[in-house]
Design an enzyme around this catalytic site. Structure first.
Site, PDB file in Angstrom:
ATOM      1  NE  ARG A 181      -3.859   0.223   2.111  1.00  0.00           N
ATOM      2  CZ  ARG A 181      -4.699   0.673   3.046  1.00  0.00           C
ATOM      3  NH1 ARG A 181      -4.784   0.030   4.203  1.00  0.00           N
ATOM      4  NH2 ARG A 181      -5.429   1.742   2.837  1.00  0.00           N
ATOM      5  CB  CYS A 235      -2.157   3.358   9.463  1.00  0.00           C
ATOM      6  SG  CYS A 235      -3.586   3.802  10.484  1.00  0.00           S
TER       7      CYS A 235
END
Length: 277
Positions: A181, A235
């Site tokens: 990611r 995050c």
């Protein structure tokens, strides 16, 4: 047993504490990205006496593109929830999940952010509790008494989007998501793939050993040894970043959390996006 900075508690210590005259409040924060059945997992098996915490509805406000998927709850919302869980002044709290504390760390961080310091993470979570032969309960449990805790916001540092951007240039901004990611190879949830320019990849999975327990303080200090004095963490939506803050705390490093995280940043078309490692 890793107790540095009062961040974690092991299962032997918890079992003994539960037999004491003033047992800790135990909170089960079963949640993971893409799994909406946390309460069902809790009902199937949980530590006896543990109260279920609904991360989506009790540890966050409803998401919005300009705020991110899991904005911090208002202090009023959080205080009402903690009192329902039985959180009381002078009584310690232990939080856990069954995914290496990646979800439970959100509750740990929020309670500390709100001024309740006597909270620890059960190292290894439910798996560690079961592994040494401890029993579990089924069904739903509620607190035996309502709590009386008085909370106030701002006891741990947070970052705005502007502050996160600045820290990526002048300090250390850690991206706690999986490497694919961060690199932009994969993005299952948010509108753009990649990472905040200048941020460093530091997946939360590397905070844990094969049994889902935190690495030792020494190992975590080695992992984060290159960080600059000012450290921030983000995050996807501010959930697993709290786990990174906990790991840094075990290593003796203070860190600020960017609550909006990538879900807020990537929804702002004026914000630049970097890809690759």
């Amino acid at each position: 047993m890793q107790q540095e900075n009062r961040t974690t508690r092991d299962v032997t210590d918890l079992k003994s504490a539960l037999r004491s005259l003033v047992p800790p409040v135990v909170l089960d924060v079963r949640w993971s990205l893409g799994d909406l059945d946390g309460r069902l997992h809790y009902r199937d098996a949980h530590i006896p006496g543990a109260v279920f915490v609904d991360l989506e509805n009790e540890l966050a406000e409803p998401g919005a593109p300009e705020l991110g998927r899991h904005p911090l709850p208002s202090i009023e919302r959080l205080q009402a929830a903690t009192r329902r869980w039985g959180v009381t002044e002078g009584v310690p709290v232990v939080v856990y999940d069954n995914t290496g504390n990646l979800a439970a760390a959100r509750a740990w961080w929020l309670l500390k952010w709100a001024g309740f310091d006597e909270v620890t993470l059960l190292d290894g979570g439910l798996a560690a509790w079961i592994a040494v032969g401890n029993g579990t309960s089924t069904g739903e449990e509620v607190a035996s008494v309502l709590g009386n805790v008085q909370l106030s916001a701002g006891h741990l540092p947070t970052l705005t989007t502007e502050e996160a951007a600045a820290l990526a240039e002048s300090g250390t901004l850690l991206d706690a998501r999986a490497a694919e990611r961060y690199s932009g190879e994969s993005e299952p949830v948010d509108p753009r793939a990649g990472h905040i320019p200048g941020a460093l990849s530091a997946p939360t999975s590397a905070n844990l050993d094969a049994d889902g327990r935190f690495l030792t303080a020494e190992a975590l200090r080695e992992r984060f040894g290159a960080v600059k004095p000012k450290v921030g963490v983000y995050c996807g939506s501010g959930i697993t970043a709290a786990h990174q803050v906990a790991a840094l705390a075990i290593a003796g490093i203070d860190a600020a959390l960017y609550p909006g995280s990538w879900s807020q940043w990537s929804n702002d078309p004026v914000r630049p996006v970097a890809t690759g490692m």
